[in-house]
Design a protein around this motif. Structure first.
Motif, mmCIF file in Angstrom:
data_model
loop_
_atom_site.group_PDB
_atom_site.id
_atom_site.type_symbol
_atom_site.label_atom_id
_atom_site.label_comp_id
_atom_site.label_asym_id
_atom_site.label_seq_id
_atom_site.Cartn_x
_atom_site.Cartn_y
_atom_site.Cartn_z
ATOM 1 N N ARG A 6 26.164 41.396 48.340
ATOM 2 C CA ARG A 6 27.442 40.743 48.055
ATOM 3 C C ARG A 6 28.090 40.270 49.356
ATOM 4 O O ARG A 6 27.990 40.938 50.389
ATOM 5 N N THR A 7 28.760 39.141 49.273
ATOM 6 C CA THR A 7 29.539 38.646 50.405
ATOM 7 C C THR A 7 31.018 38.849 50.125
ATOM 8 O O THR A 7 31.428 38.927 48.961
ATOM 9 N N TYR A 8 31.821 38.968 51.169
ATOM 10 C CA TYR A 8 33.251 39.190 50.969
ATOM 11 C C TYR A 8 34.074 38.496 52.044
ATOM 12 O O TYR A 8 33.596 38.236 53.157
ATOM 13 N N LEU A 9 35.313 38.178 51.687
ATOM 14 C CA LEU A 9 36.320 37.663 52.609
ATOM 15 C C LEU A 9 37.338 38.769 52.845
ATOM 16 O O LEU A 9 38.122 39.097 51.958
ATOM 17 N N GLU A 10 37.329 39.331 54.021
ATOM 18 C CA GLU A 10 38.152 40.514 54.301
ATOM 19 C C GLU A 10 39.633 40.280 54.064
ATOM 20 O O GLU A 10 40.351 41.177 53.616
ATOM 21 N N HIS A 11 40.123 39.080 54.363
ATOM 22 C CA HIS A 11 41.559 38.814 54.278
ATOM 23 C C HIS A 11 41.958 38.151 52.968
ATOM 24 O O HIS A 11 43.102 37.714 52.811
ATOM 25 N N SER A 12 41.043 38.075 52.033
ATOM 26 C CA SER A 12 41.377 37.545 50.711
ATOM 27 C C SER A 12 42.258 38.542 49.960
ATOM 28 O O SER A 12 42.056 39.766 50.057
ATOM 29 N N ASP A 13 43.235 38.035 49.197
ATOM 30 C CA ASP A 13 44.092 38.926 48.431
ATOM 31 C C ASP A 13 43.367 39.503 47.217
ATOM 32 O O ASP A 13 43.923 40.319 46.480
ATOM 33 N N HIS A 14 42.130 39.088 47.005
ATOM 34 C CA HIS A 14 41.335 39.610 45.889
ATOM 35 C C HIS A 14 40.298 40.622 46.365
ATOM 36 O O HIS A 14 39.576 41.209 45.564
ATOM 37 N N TYR A 15 40.226 40.852 47.683
ATOM 38 C CA TYR A 15 39.170 41.711 48.214
ATOM 39 C C TYR A 15 39.571 43.174 48.249
ATOM 40 O O TYR A 15 40.673 43.534 48.664
ATOM 41 N N ASP A 16 38.679 44.008 47.805
ATOM 42 C CA ASP A 16 38.733 45.454 47.996
ATOM 43 C C ASP A 16 37.293 45.939 47.944
ATOM 44 O O ASP A 16 36.518 45.504 47.090
ATOM 45 N N LYS A 17 36.922 46.816 48.848
ATOM 46 C CA LYS A 17 35.521 47.254 48.889
ATOM 47 C C LYS A 17 35.101 47.991 47.628
ATOM 48 O O LYS A 17 33.895 48.112 47.339
ATOM 49 N N ASP A 18 36.086 48.484 46.866
ATOM 50 C CA ASP A 18 35.798 49.122 45.580
ATOM 51 C C ASP A 18 36.509 48.389 44.449
ATOM 52 O O ASP A 18 37.063 49.002 43.539
ATOM 53 N N HIS A 19 36.485 47.075 44.496
ATOM 54 C CA HIS A 19 37.153 46.265 43.481
ATOM 55 C C HIS A 19 36.554 46.539 42.104
ATOM 56 O O HIS A 19 35.355 46.816 41.969
ATOM 57 N N TYR A 20 37.391 46.441 41.064
ATOM 58 C CA TYR A 20 36.921 46.754 39.711
ATOM 59 C C TYR A 20 35.783 45.843 39.259
ATOM 60 O O TYR A 20 34.972 46.218 38.401
ATOM 61 N N ASP A 21 35.693 44.628 39.822
ATOM 62 C CA ASP A 21 34.593 43.722 39.453
ATOM 63 C C ASP A 21 33.225 44.320 39.791
ATOM 64 O O ASP A 21 32.214 43.968 39.169
ATOM 65 N N PHE A 22 33.190 45.199 40.799
ATOM 66 C CA PHE A 22 31.922 45.802 41.183
ATOM 67 C C PHE A 22 31.468 46.875 40.198
ATOM 68 O O PHE A 22 30.323 47.355 40.283
ATOM 69 N N TYR A 23 32.362 47.256 39.292
ATOM 70 C CA TYR A 23 32.063 48.328 38.351
ATOM 71 C C TYR A 23 32.114 47.870 36.892
ATOM 72 O O TYR A 23 31.158 48.068 36.136
#
Length: 212
Positions: A180-197
């Motif tokens: 997975r790729t991520y944007l650290e400063h995105s307001d939608h980013y969290d390393k344990d975001h619910y989308d991952f589960y």
């Protein structure tokens, strides 16, 4: 200063003494109550803080800022007797048995696997997160669901198949990696975001591979 009906309270009206809650002086409690009533602040004692943090999604915060009191496992039951949500050493993940209603007998194996995942040397900003563990208690085998996250402006070090090949070895271990790729400063980013589960709960509970 705390104001009461627009008048300043005199300090001699209230003498400090030691209260029963957490060694707080009554003066301190009194001023906090004044601020609370004025709408400037809300005071949480240790019981309230624990109540706020003792949830599946917040316990990793307690483990980070209160490492002594929040040390060890925190396991939360679900509506299914064979499914739990767990926090350990800052990791948030699901645990599911094929049949049994207890997961405590193999927690040490999960700890070892977390240490193994954390021990892999990766570039800065690249990391692995355990998302779920499925234990087939009929055959004694595990399915480990792991995400590899890397910054959007950085190339991945390898693909999912390469990670799975790197960690394979034990006869009873299977791995399901996702890159997975991520944007650290995105307001939608969290390393344990619910989308991952949430979108993969069916696979987590059945011990099936996630779609690539």
């Amino acid at each position: 200063m705390c104001l009461n009906d627009g008048k300043r309270l005199k300090s001699r009206q209230f003498k400090p003494y030691q209260s029963a809650f957490s060694g707080m002086t009554a003066w301190r409690w009194y001023w906090l109550r004044c601020y609370e009533k004025s709408g400037l602040a809300t005071y949480w004692d240790s019981v309230e803080v624990e109540k706020k943090l003792r949830t599946p999604s917040q316990w990793h915060i307690a483990q980070r800022f209160f490492p002594k009191s929040a040390f060890g496992w925190q396991i939360f039951a679900s509506e299914r007797p064979n499914h739990w949500t767990a926090n350990f050493k800052g990791s948030y993940f699901h645990i599911t048995n094929r049949i049994g209603s207890s997961c405590t007998i193999y927690l040490d194996q999960i700890e070892s696997k977390l240490d193994e995942l954390e021990g892999l040397k990766l570039p800065e900003g690249h990391f692995l997160r355990l998302r779920a563990v499925f234990f087939n208690d009929k055959s004694g085998t595990f399915m480990w669901y792991v995400d590899y996250l890397h910054p959007h402006d950085s190339e991945p070090v390898c693909d999912a198949e390469a990670f799975e090949k790197h960690f394979e070895g034990e006869w009873n271990d299977s791995f399901d990696f996702k890159v997975r790729t991520y944007l650290e400063h995105s307001d939608h980013y969290d390393k344990d975001h619910y989308d991952f589960y949430d979108r993969y709960m069916g696979q987590f509970i059945m011990g099936m591979y996630r779609p690539r």
